[in-house]
Each structure stands twice: as structure tokens, then as C-alpha cells.
Design an enzyme around this catalytic site. Structure first.
Site, PDB file in Angstrom:
ATOM      1  N   TYR A   1     -16.400  18.791 -13.423  1.00 47.76           N
ATOM      2  CA  TYR A   1     -16.843  17.417 -13.648  1.00 47.76           C
ATOM      3  C   TYR A   1     -17.923  17.043 -12.618  1.00 47.76           C
ATOM      4  O   TYR A   1     -17.771  17.331 -11.421  1.00 47.76           O
ATOM      5  CB  TYR A   1     -15.614  16.508 -13.522  1.00 47.76           C
ATOM      6  CG  TYR A   1     -15.897  15.043 -13.629  1.00 47.76           C
ATOM      7  CD1 TYR A   1     -16.249  14.474 -14.848  1.00 47.76           C
ATOM      8  CD2 TYR A   1     -15.804  14.213 -12.517  1.00 47.76           C
ATOM      9  CE1 TYR A   1     -16.503  13.120 -14.954  1.00 47.76           C
ATOM     10  CE2 TYR A   1     -16.055  12.859 -12.612  1.00 47.76           C
ATOM     11  CZ  TYR A   1     -16.407  12.315 -13.829  1.00 47.76           C
ATOM     12  OH  TYR A   1     -16.653  10.974 -13.927  1.00 47.76           O
TER      13      TYR A   1
ATOM     14  N   LYS B   1      -8.637   8.663 -18.735  1.00 46.61           N
ATOM     15  CA  LYS B   1      -8.954   9.301 -20.003  1.00 46.61           C
ATOM     16  C   LYS B   1      -7.725   9.301 -20.931  1.00 46.61           C
ATOM     17  O   LYS B   1      -7.221   8.244 -21.249  1.00 46.61           O
ATOM     18  CB  LYS B   1      -9.502  10.708 -19.743  1.00 46.61           C
ATOM     19  CG  LYS B   1     -10.511  10.777 -18.567  1.00 46.61           C
ATOM     20  CD  LYS B   1     -11.798  10.009 -18.804  1.00 46.61           C
ATOM     21  CE  LYS B   1     -12.658   9.820 -17.554  1.00 46.61           C
ATOM     22  NZ  LYS B   1     -12.970  10.997 -16.775  1.00 46.61           N
TER      23      LYS B   1
ATOM     24  N   ARG C   1       0.857  -1.192   0.000  1.00 47.04           N
ATOM     25  CA  ARG C   1       0.000   0.000   0.000  1.00 47.04           C
ATOM     26  C   ARG C   1       0.891   1.239   0.000  1.00 47.04           C
ATOM     27  O   ARG C   1       0.605   2.239  -0.642  1.00 47.04           O
ATOM     28  CB  ARG C   1      -0.951   0.017   1.207  1.00 47.04           C
ATOM     29  CG  ARG C   1      -1.714   1.329   1.300  1.00 47.04           C
ATOM     30  CD  ARG C   1      -2.905   1.362   2.274  1.00 47.04           C
ATOM     31  NE  ARG C   1      -2.914   0.385   3.311  1.00 47.04           N
ATOM     32  CZ  ARG C   1      -2.240   0.487   4.472  1.00 47.04           C
ATOM     33  NH1 ARG C   1      -1.517   1.556   4.739  1.00 47.04           N
ATOM     34  NH2 ARG C   1      -2.302  -0.486   5.361  1.00 47.04           N
TER      35      ARG C   1
ATOM     36  N   ASP D   1      -7.532  20.569 -12.680  1.00 49.92           N
ATOM     37  CA  ASP D   1      -7.851  19.257 -13.241  1.00 49.92           C
ATOM     38  C   ASP D   1      -7.532  19.342 -14.736  1.00 49.92           C
ATOM     39  O   ASP D   1      -8.227  20.024 -15.491  1.00 49.92           O
ATOM     40  CB  ASP D   1      -9.335  18.950 -12.992  1.00 49.92           C
ATOM     41  CG  ASP D   1      -9.743  17.568 -13.500  1.00 49.92           C
ATOM     42  OD1 ASP D   1      -9.098  17.062 -14.432  1.00 49.92           O
ATOM     43  OD2 ASP D   1     -10.729  17.017 -12.979  1.00 49.92           O
TER      44      ASP D   1
HETATM   45  C1  LIG Z   1     -13.432  11.327 -15.483  1.00 54.44           C
HETATM   46  C2  LIG Z   1     -13.064  12.588 -14.836  1.00 54.44           C
HETATM   47  C3  LIG Z   1     -12.803  12.668 -13.455  1.00 54.44           C
HETATM   48  C4  LIG Z   1     -12.976  11.483 -12.538  1.00 54.44           C
HETATM   49  O1  LIG Z   1     -12.082  10.462 -12.799  1.00 54.44           O
HETATM   50  P1  LIG Z   1     -12.388   8.905 -12.554  1.00 54.44           P
HETATM   51  O2  LIG Z   1     -11.141   8.247 -13.008  1.00 54.44           O
HETATM   52  O3  LIG Z   1     -13.597   8.549 -13.353  1.00 54.44           O
HETATM   53  O4  LIG Z   1     -12.635   8.742 -11.089  1.00 54.44           O
HETATM   54  C5  LIG Z   1     -12.409  13.892 -12.934  1.00 54.44           C
HETATM   55  N1  LIG Z   1     -12.286  14.990 -13.714  1.00 54.44           N
HETATM   56  C6  LIG Z   1     -12.544  14.946 -15.034  1.00 54.44           C
HETATM   57  C7  LIG Z   1     -12.382  16.180 -15.843  1.00 54.44           C
HETATM   58  C8  LIG Z   1     -12.937  13.767 -15.638  1.00 54.44           C
HETATM   59  O5  LIG Z   1     -13.209  13.742 -16.956  1.00 54.44           O
END
Ligand SMILES: *Cc1c(COP(=O)(O)O)cnc(C)c1O
Length: 379
Positions: free
Chosen positions: A98, A195, A46, A170
């Protein structure tokens, strides 16, 4: 070294015991100790795992940060960043953030005494006005989802510095190939690696990247204490993904521009939201702070019926949540990604029932356009 070289090599060297070129998946929970407390820096998985460490070093290098920490999802990464703060602290957040981030802040962390103000961060005055004596963080997403509005990262970084608050960006929609928030003054960058960074729609993960060693130590502490770590296999998949990040993003970008131009020309499309279009209200800012416009596009069909008819007529493009995969993914934000946002709030943010979002993949762009064209003709 250039971006593509860093993407392929940073954090990785051939395995010293076998010469394996690729960092192995260290699928272990613990590590043998030579004597009590005598070990090679790895005690329990961990806390430390070599595959995860390689990914963290790789992503730190790509974002231009000194430290990175990988988590089981983008939300787990954002949750740890929010855990830097305590009850009574206040955060200013992009109002088009998001949906999952809004849900975490509004439905979970608010109950622990954190305060949030949601503002249009494209408007710098709105940020300045929202900052209070107990404000500790400004959390932005740019471009935002799904209306592709931009926030001026450098200007917000200056405001944040002046006010003594941390700027968190982000950067999921752009990837470090197209946008580098730390170089523009951000304190912390977060990603859903699910993504573009992984890029192949086969892993869920998140990353936090930063330069400040004191905050980094706290994030490492929280990573171990809360335990929402990224698995060795997912770490390995994302390392595999980042090796092609540069070539994938170049193709995503080229296909994105072509699809946006096609949509603008199609008479059935009412409006196209893409920072690469000259009529995007922040096109100039996009040219300044991004090195390309990406592959995320939204467009207005006019009604819920038209949007669903279009989406259900697609043959190649896949109707699915998520984005950033090699395959073109198309969704209906109001009913899918932003369903948790109240309808009145969706209206205010421009997330209409006729809005469709496309994450343009790297298939042959002629095939993507042909599919969009046939679905539009039915709509
Ligand atoms: C998908 C996404 C998240 C969340 O990520 P997960 O891997 O689905 O938990 C946060 N911010 C943005 C801009 C996203 O597209």
C-alpha cells in the site's frame, strides 16, 4: 462456532446495567474510582475504553488471534507494529505494498534508523536473499494493490520462523472472512478497518491482531504511550460493520466474480487482474490460501486517456480512493492511490497509466455491470 456467529457475538454481551443488546458508545474520558487506586479496570480512556475493548475482542476472535488493539487508522496500526523495532533493525517489505505504508517506511521511519528492503514477495527466493543478520520483520500484503499478485503466506511464515523474524500480514484486501493469516503461520495481522471490516465507508480505523502475549503487552504499551487510539464512536461503527461481515463478503465475492468475468469478455478490456481467474498466475495458490477471491479487480484499458474517459463516464460506480464499502468504488491507481510512488517504480510494478481498479460493491450486480458496460462503450 461459525464465522458469522462469532462476528455477531464475540466480545459483546448485553449491558449489565440496562440490558441493552448493543455495546454502548462509552463516550467518556475518565472513570470514577471508589478509593485511591480502587477501580473497575478502567482508569483513563486513552488506556482503556469498553467500546474499544469490545471491538478488539471481536476482531481478535475473527482473525483467530488472542489479542487485538485498535487504532485511529490503518497507518497508525502499522506505525505501532514498526515501533516494535529499533534503529539498526531491518525489515523486508512487499514491493507493491500500500502506498501509505511505503510512505511511512521510506519517508518517516527510515529517518529513525530503521532499514527497509522492498522485494517481490511472490518470489520466495527474493525474500530469503533479502534477509540479513539484523532483519526483524517480513511485512507482506496479499493480494497486493493494485496488481493482485499473491504471496504464499505459509511458505513465508516457514522462512520467517527459520530465520527468527516476525511475519506481519496486512489482510485488508481479503478480510478474515476470506483469508486467515494467523492460521497460516503469521505472527501479526494488521488491517485498515476503514475498508471491508467496517464496510460502510463511514469510519477510518486500524487493528493489530496477534497471539504472542509478550509482543501483545508491548503493543498495548505502545497504544497507550503513543496514543493513536480508535474513538468509542468509530469502535461502535466497526462493531456494527462486523455483524454483517459474512453476508457482505459473500455478496462482494459473488459480485466480484461476475464483474471479473464480464470484464474478461469485453473486447475493450486488454487484461484483467483477479485471483479468481484461471489465467491468474497464482490462481492455484489463491484456491489454497483464500476461501474466496474477493472483490478487488484491476484491469488495463490501454492508455491514460482511455482510463480517464472510462472513469469519468461512470454514473453509478463512484470515482474515489478507498475500497471495501458497500458501494462500488473505482479509482486510477497511478494518479490516485499510488501517486506517491515514483513513475519509474510504478512502471516496474505494472501500475500503468491505463490501469483502473475496482472495489466491487454489493449493489445488484446487473446494475454495476450495466454501468461498466456503458462507460467502456464510450471509452
Ligand atoms: C487503506 C489501507 C491502509 C491504510 O489504512 P488507513 O485506514 O487509510 O490508514 C493500509 N493497507 C492497506 C492494504 C490499505 O488498503
Amino acid at each position: 462456532m461459525g464465522f458469522a456467529t462469532i462476528a455477531i457475538h464475540a466480545g459483546q454481551k448485553p449491558d449489565p446495567s440496562t440490558g441493552a443488546v448493543i455495546t454502548p458508545i462509552y463516550q467518556t474520558s475518565t472513570y470514577v474510582q471508589e478509593g485511591v487506586g480502587i477501580h473497575k479496570g478502567y482508569e483513563y480512556a486513552r488506556t482503556q475504553n469498553p467500546t474499544r475493548s469490545a471491538l478488539e475482542a471481536n476482531l481478535a476472535a475473527l482473525e483467530g488471534g488472542k489479542f487485538a488493539y485498535a487504532f485511529a487508522s490503518g497507518m497508525a496500526a502499522i506505525n505501532v507494529v514498526a515501533s516494535l523495532f529499533a534503529a539498526g533493525d531491518h525489515c523486508v517489505v512487499s514491493d507493491t505494498t500500500y502506498g501509505g505504508t511505503f510512505r511511512l517506511f521510506d519517508k518517516v521511519l527510515k529517518n529513525f534508523g530503521l532499514e527497509f528492503s522492498y522485494v517481490n514477495t511472490s518470489n520466495l527466493d527474493a525474500i530469503v536473499k533479502a534477509v540479513k543478520p539484523n532483519t526483524k520483520m517480513v511485512f507482506i500484503e496479499t493480494p497486493t494493490n493494485p496488481t493482485m499478485a499473491l504471496t504464499d503466506i505459509r511458505a513465508v511464515a516457514n522462512i520467517a520462523q527459520e530465520k527468527g523474524v516476525k511475519l506481519v500480514v496486512d489482510n485488508t484486501f481479503m478480510s478474515p472472512y476470506l483469508q486467515q493469516p494467523i492460521a497460516l503461520g503469521a505472527d501479526i495481522v494488521v488491517h485498515s478497518t476503514t475498508k471491508f471490516l467496517n464496510g460502510h465507508s463511514d469510519s477510518v480505523g486500524g487493528i493489530v491482531v496477534l497471539n504472542d502475549p509478550i509482543i501483545a503487552e508491548r503493543i498495548a504499551f505502545l497504544q497507550n504511550a503513543a496514543g493513536a487510539i480508535l474513538s468509542p464512536f468509530d469502535s461502535w461503527l466497526i462493531l456494527r460493520g462486523t455483524k454483517t461481515l459474512a453476508v457482505r463478503m459473500r455478496q462482494h465475492e459473488e459480485n466480484g466474480r461476475r464483474v471479473a468475468n464480464f470484464l474478461v469478455e469485453n473486447p475493450k478490456v486488454k487484461k484483467v487482474f483477479y485471483p479468481g481467474l484461471a489465467d491468474h498466475p497464482q490462481h492455484k495458490l489463491a484456491c489454497q490460501q483464500m476461501s474466496g477471491f474477493g472483490a478487488m479487480i484491476s484491469f488495463e484499458t490501454g492508455s491514460y486517456e482511455k482510463a480517464t474517459r472510462f472513469l469519468e463516464s461512470l454514473k453509478l460506480c463512484l470515482l474515489a480512493e478507498s475500497l471495501g464499502g458497500v458501494e462500488t468504488l473505482v479509482c486510477h491507481p497511478a494518479k490516485m492511490t499510488h501517486a506517491s510512488v515514483p513513475a519509474t517504480e510504478r512502471d516496474r510494478l505494472g501500475i500503468t497509466d491505463g490501469l483502473v481498479r475496482i472495489s466491487v460493491g454489493i449493489e445488484d450486480v446487473e446494475d454495476i455491470i450495466a454501468d461498466l458496460e456503458q462507460a467502456l462503450s464510450i471509452m
